[in-house]
Design a protein around this motif. Structure first.
Motif, PDB file in Angstrom:
ATOM      1  N   PHE A 193     -38.756  77.336 -34.881  1.00 24.69           N
ATOM      2  CA  PHE A 193     -37.914  78.250 -34.389  1.00 24.69           C
ATOM      3  C   PHE A 193     -37.317  79.168 -35.694  1.00 24.69           C
ATOM      4  N   LEU A 194     -37.215  80.407 -35.485  1.00 27.18           N
ATOM      5  CA  LEU A 194     -36.897  81.266 -36.661  1.00 27.18           C
ATOM      6  C   LEU A 194     -35.362  81.906 -36.173  1.00 27.18           C
ATOM      7  N   ASN A 195     -34.514  81.626 -37.055  1.00 25.83           N
ATOM      8  CA  ASN A 195     -32.942  82.056 -36.584  1.00 25.83           C
ATOM      9  C   ASN A 195     -32.645  83.339 -37.342  1.00 25.83           C
ATOM     10  N   LYS A 196     -33.340  83.996 -38.052  1.00 28.23           N
ATOM     11  CA  LYS A 196     -32.851  84.820 -39.016  1.00 28.23           C
ATOM     12  C   LYS A 196     -33.461  86.341 -38.462  1.00 28.23           C
ATOM     13  N   VAL A 197     -32.692  87.029 -37.398  1.00 31.52           N
ATOM     14  CA  VAL A 197     -33.224  87.930 -36.640  1.00 31.52           C
ATOM     15  C   VAL A 197     -32.391  89.070 -36.748  1.00 31.52           C
ATOM     16  N   PHE A 198     -32.912  90.027 -37.456  1.00 33.65           N
ATOM     17  CA  PHE A 198     -32.195  91.197 -37.890  1.00 33.65           C
ATOM     18  C   PHE A 198     -31.934  92.165 -36.580  1.00 33.65           C
ATOM     19  N   LEU A 199     -33.093  92.270 -35.863  1.00 33.78           N
ATOM     20  CA  LEU A 199     -32.972  93.354 -34.573  1.00 33.78           C
ATOM     21  C   LEU A 199     -33.871  92.571 -33.533  1.00 33.78           C
ATOM     22  N   PHE A 200     -33.373  92.830 -32.266  1.00 31.25           N
ATOM     23  CA  PHE A 200     -33.902  92.364 -31.072  1.00 31.25           C
ATOM     24  C   PHE A 200     -34.024  93.578 -30.023  1.00 31.25           C
ATOM     25  N   TYR A 201     -35.017  93.884 -29.440  1.00 29.05           N
ATOM     26  CA  TYR A 201     -35.428  94.990 -28.603  1.00 29.05           C
ATOM     27  C   TYR A 201     -36.006  94.383 -27.205  1.00 29.05           C
ATOM     28  N   LYS A 202     -35.476  94.866 -26.210  1.00 28.07           N
ATOM     29  CA  LYS A 202     -35.895  94.383 -25.112  1.00 28.07           C
ATOM     30  C   LYS A 202     -35.557  95.408 -23.994  1.00 28.07           C
ATOM     31  N   ASN A 203     -36.583  96.016 -23.253  1.00 22.03           N
ATOM     32  CA  ASN A 203     -36.373  96.912 -22.029  1.00 22.03           C
ATOM     33  C   ASN A 203     -35.290  98.202 -22.532  1.00 22.03           C
ATOM     34  N   GLY A 204     -35.703  98.833 -23.562  1.00 26.66           N
ATOM     35  CA  GLY A 204     -34.747  99.998 -24.188  1.00 26.66           C
ATOM     36  C   GLY A 204     -33.140  99.654 -24.478  1.00 26.66           C
ATOM     37  N   TYR A 205     -33.042  98.100 -24.635  1.00 28.27           N
ATOM     38  CA  TYR A 205     -31.685  97.876 -25.236  1.00 28.27           C
ATOM     39  C   TYR A 205     -31.971  97.090 -26.288  1.00 28.27           C
ATOM     40  N   SER A 206     -31.330  97.514 -27.762  1.00 28.07           N
ATOM     41  CA  SER A 206     -31.625  96.794 -28.557  1.00 28.07           C
ATOM     42  C   SER A 206     -30.338  96.300 -29.344  1.00 28.07           C
ATOM     43  N   GLN A 207     -30.274  95.063 -29.920  1.00 26.71           N
ATOM     44  CA  GLN A 207     -29.191  94.442 -30.598  1.00 26.71           C
ATOM     45  C   GLN A 207     -29.398  94.519 -32.031  1.00 26.71           C
ATOM     46  N   ILE A 208     -28.640  94.924 -33.057  1.00 28.44           N
ATOM     47  CA  ILE A 208     -28.692  94.829 -34.251  1.00 28.44           C
ATOM     48  C   ILE A 208     -27.562  94.021 -34.978  1.00 28.44           C
ATOM     49  N   GLY A 209     -28.169  92.882 -35.856  1.00 23.47           N
ATOM     50  CA  GLY A 209     -27.253  92.076 -36.433  1.00 23.47           C
ATOM     51  C   GLY A 209     -26.502  92.382 -37.689  1.00 23.47           C
ATOM     52  N   THR A 210     -25.449  91.815 -37.994  1.00 24.39           N
ATOM     53  CA  THR A 210     -24.581  92.091 -39.306  1.00 24.39           C
ATOM     54  C   THR A 210     -24.587  90.648 -40.141  1.00 24.39           C
ATOM     55  N   PRO A 211     -25.248  90.398 -41.028  1.00 22.41           N
ATOM     56  CA  PRO A 211     -26.715  90.814 -41.046  1.00 22.41           C
ATOM     57  C   PRO A 211     -27.896  90.273 -39.996  1.00 22.41           C
ATOM     58  N   PHE A 212     -27.417  89.086 -39.396  1.00 24.25           N
ATOM     59  CA  PHE A 212     -28.491  88.409 -38.409  1.00 24.25           C
ATOM     60  C   PHE A 212     -27.686  88.363 -36.956  1.00 24.25           C
ATOM     61  N   LEU A 213     -28.774  88.127 -36.161  1.00 19.56           N
ATOM     62  CA  LEU A 213     -28.030  87.968 -34.626  1.00 19.56           C
ATOM     63  C   LEU A 213     -27.888  86.401 -34.692  1.00 19.56           C
ATOM     64  N   LYS A 214     -26.693  85.786 -34.071  1.00 19.73           N
ATOM     65  CA  LYS A 214     -26.529  84.606 -33.900  1.00 19.73           C
ATOM     66  C   LYS A 214     -27.091  83.907 -32.782  1.00 19.73           C
ATOM     67  N   ASN A 215     -27.303  84.878 -31.616  1.00 24.56           N
ATOM     68  CA  ASN A 215     -27.618  84.374 -30.566  1.00 24.56           C
ATOM     69  C   ASN A 215     -28.967  84.396 -30.088  1.00 24.56           C
ATOM     70  N   ILE A 216     -30.041  84.892 -30.970  1.00 21.65           N
ATOM     71  CA  ILE A 216     -31.524  85.014 -30.708  1.00 21.65           C
ATOM     72  C   ILE A 216     -32.236  84.162 -31.681  1.00 21.65           C
ATOM     73  N   ASN A 217     -32.971  83.132 -31.259  1.00 21.80           N
ATOM     74  CA  ASN A 217     -34.128  82.522 -31.915  1.00 21.80           C
ATOM     75  C   ASN A 217     -35.380  83.003 -31.453  1.00 21.80           C
ATOM     76  N   VAL A 218     -36.428  82.675 -32.258  1.00 21.87           N
ATOM     77  CA  VAL A 218     -37.706  83.147 -32.074  1.00 21.87           C
ATOM     78  C   VAL A 218     -38.635  81.788 -32.403  1.00 21.87           C
ATOM     79  N   GLN A 219     -39.321  81.564 -31.061  1.00 18.92           N
ATOM     80  CA  GLN A 219     -40.187  80.234 -31.112  1.00 18.92           C
ATOM     81  C   GLN A 219     -41.713  80.541 -31.494  1.00 18.92           C
ATOM     82  N   VAL A 220     -41.993  80.233 -32.506  1.00 15.62           N
ATOM     83  CA  VAL A 220     -43.482  80.417 -32.971  1.00 15.62           C
ATOM     84  C   VAL A 220     -44.302  78.945 -33.041  1.00 15.62           C
ATOM     85  N   GLU A 221     -45.938  79.329 -32.915  1.00 17.25           N
ATOM     86  CA  GLU A 221     -46.488  78.168 -32.936  1.00 17.25           C
ATOM     87  C   GLU A 221     -47.520  78.452 -33.907  1.00 17.25           C
ATOM     88  N   ILE A 222     -47.706  77.325 -34.870  1.00 14.94           N
ATOM     89  CA  ILE A 222     -48.650  77.491 -35.873  1.00 14.94           C
ATOM     90  C   ILE A 222     -50.012  77.318 -35.428  1.00 14.94           C
TER      91      ILE A 222
END
Length: 106
Positions: free
Chosen positions: A35-64
């Motif tokens: 899980f990556l938790n240092k998200v600067f910007l999140f964009y979904k369906n025309g709506y974007s969220q910008i962190g200061t500096p990171f967004l606290k409520n968004i995580n990205v799940q990636v698989e190796i």
């Protein structure tokens, strides 16, 4: 379209859902989800969220998926009129990851 810009291993990456990205080598096992938790910007369906500096409520799940080597990089050093020439090279290590999902905490 859903994407996020994340700070990961000293680099800023644009991660799109279900797409592959090559990142510097990770010392993790294949198939492991992280899980990556240092998200600067999140964009979904025309709506974007910008962190200061990171967004606290968004995580990205990636698989190796894979560990591999990149193309050879040549380092050539020369000093003119001195007879000094050195040629070295190396192949950098990369890890292929796939973005599984974006998790939003409420």
């Amino acid at each position: 379209m859903v994407y996020a810009i994340v700070f990961f291993l000293g680099k800023q990456l644009k991660l799109i859902e279900n797409k592959y990205v090559y990142v510097p080598h990770l010392h993790e096992d294949l198939g492991k989800n992280i899980f990556l938790n240092k998200v600067f910007l999140f964009y979904k369906n025309g709506y974007s969220q910008i962190g200061t500096p990171f967004l606290k409520n968004i995580n990205v799940q990636v698989e190796i998926l894979q560990h591999l080597k990149g193309n050879k990089i040549i380092i050539f050093k020369k000093k003119r009129r001195k007879g000094y020439k050195i040629k070295n090279g190396f192949r950098p290590l990369f890890t292929k990851i796939k973005v599984i999902s974006f998790l939003q905490k409420e």
